[in-house]
Design an enzyme around this catalytic site. Structure first.
Site, PDB file in Angstrom:
ATOM      1  N   TYR A 189       0.832  -1.202   0.000  1.00  0.00           N
ATOM      2  CA  TYR A 189       0.000   0.000   0.000  1.00  0.00           C
ATOM      3  C   TYR A 189       0.865   1.251   0.000  1.00  0.00           C
ATOM      4  CZ  TYR A 189       1.001   0.557   5.015  1.00  0.00           C
ATOM      5  OH  TYR A 189       1.629   0.735   6.234  1.00  0.00           O
ATOM      6  N   CYS A 190       0.233   2.375  -0.371  1.00  0.00           N
ATOM      7  CA  CYS A 190       0.877   3.684  -0.331  1.00  0.00           C
ATOM      8  C   CYS A 190      -0.214   4.733  -0.143  1.00  0.00           C
ATOM      9  CB  CYS A 190       1.693   3.938  -1.598  1.00  0.00           C
ATOM     10  SG  CYS A 190       0.698   3.969  -3.115  1.00  0.00           S
ATOM     11  N   THR A 191       0.099   5.999  -0.347  1.00  0.00           N
ATOM     12  CA  THR A 191      -0.850   7.075  -0.053  1.00  0.00           C
ATOM     13  C   THR A 191      -2.048   7.078  -0.995  1.00  0.00           C
ATOM     14  OG1 THR A 191       1.019   8.420   0.690  1.00  0.00           O
ATOM     15  CG2 THR A 191      -1.085   9.546   0.364  1.00  0.00           C
ATOM     16  N   GLY A 228      -2.002   5.180  -4.234  1.00  0.00           N
ATOM     17  CA  GLY A 228      -2.087   4.002  -5.081  1.00  0.00           C
ATOM     18  C   GLY A 228      -1.010   3.835  -6.126  1.00  0.00           C
ATOM     19  N   ILE A 240      -4.197   4.655   0.823  1.00  0.00           N
ATOM     20  CA  ILE A 240      -4.642   4.960   2.185  1.00  0.00           C
ATOM     21  C   ILE A 240      -5.802   5.944   2.186  1.00  0.00           C
ATOM     22  CG2 ILE A 240      -3.927   5.920   4.415  1.00  0.00           C
ATOM     23  CD1 ILE A 240      -1.002   5.164   3.496  1.00  0.00           C
TER      24      ILE A 240
END
EC number: 1.14.-.-
Length: 274
Positions: A176-178, A180, A205
């Site tokens: 995951y990241c901020t 996508g 997120i």
């Protein structure tokens, strides 16, 4: 007046990306939209902010280009515009992994925010945060692995080292990241290393917060944003950030000059210069 903050990206071939730069910049300036748009031959990546009506017009404008039509965007809100100007940048690589001619077309499988908690709660799943350490310091999912990277270009070196004794185990990996884009590209890298069961959080997120409100409390802390808000909580409300040196809350004006999560109040910043 409230402001809408919109993040979006799309991997798509834009052979004339350099021609789009001035067109997008002019449209945004005319509609009082601020933020950063990155253009590359591989696509578009952006975070912009403005009035809701202005952003509606912006996405209608993007729809005129079939390559950017119906682009998915994720919205949050702010009492002030978290950007001071509008930038449209050209890049050789949309998100810098640092590997020349890397093909990210074969990437991991999307997992919706609604199904994410079930996935990362499994004991046989490795959850990997693809963001940088200064971002992770503000918050992350429970038990997520921190690769300890200073920038995204550091990720491949970490991944190769981490993978050395795990590829043959055929593990399940959740990334995951901020917003996508980094986790999408990093899943492609993991697939390239030989991993088969690779998944990533759709929308990142921010979409997870919007869709789930962190109901199961698997997220701990705040989420770092690349704008003057610095962080948002799981209700997408800008959080109050403390100076890393003296522990006092920094003001909105002080937040405007924060770089890479190094949150210092004006007083401590002046002391650091001495």
């Amino acid at each position: 007046m409230g402001y809408v903050v919109s993040t979006f990206y799309r991997f798509v071939h834009l052979s004339n990306y350099y021609d789009i730069q001035s067109v997008l910049k002019e449209f945004c300036v005319q509609h009082d939209i601020k933020g950063t748009i990155i253009l590359a031959e591989q696509g578009i990546n952006a975070t912009i902010a403005g009035a809701q009506s202005a952003l509606n017009q912006f996405f209608s404008f993007l729809d005129l280009d079939n390559r950017l039509k119906d682009i998915q965007h994720h919205e949050s809100f702010s009492t002030h515009n978290p950007f001071s100007k509008m930038k449209v940048k050209l890049r050789n690589e949309l998100v810098r992994l640092g590997i020349e001619n890397f093909d990210n077309s074969v990437c991991g499988e999307y997992v919706s925010p609604q199904n994410w908690d079930d996935l990362i709660s499994r004991s046989d799943v490795y959850t990997i945060d693809t963001r940088n350490t200064y971002e992770i310091n503000f918050g992350k999912f429970k038990n997520a692995i921190n690769p300890q990277t200073k920038c995204f270009r550091d990720f491949p070196e970490w991944a190769v080292s981490w993978a050395s004794d795990k590829v043959n185990q055929d593990p399940i990996i959740a990334m995951y990241c901020t917003g996508g884009i980094r986790c999408e590209k990093s899943t492609a890298f993991m697939k390239n290393l030989g991993f088969n069961k690779v998944y990533h959080l759709k929308g990142g997120i921010l979409e997870y917060f919007k869709s789930t409100k962190n109901t199961n409390n698997l997220w701990e802390g705040d989420c770092f944003t690349f704008d003057d808000r610095i962080v948002v909580d799981d209700n997408l409300v800008p959080g109050r950030v403390k100076c890393v040196s003296c522990d006092v809350h920094v003001t909105r004006e002080e937040m405007k000059s924060v770089t890479r999560g190094n949150v210092l109040c004006f007083n401590c910043r002046e002391v650091a210069k001495v």
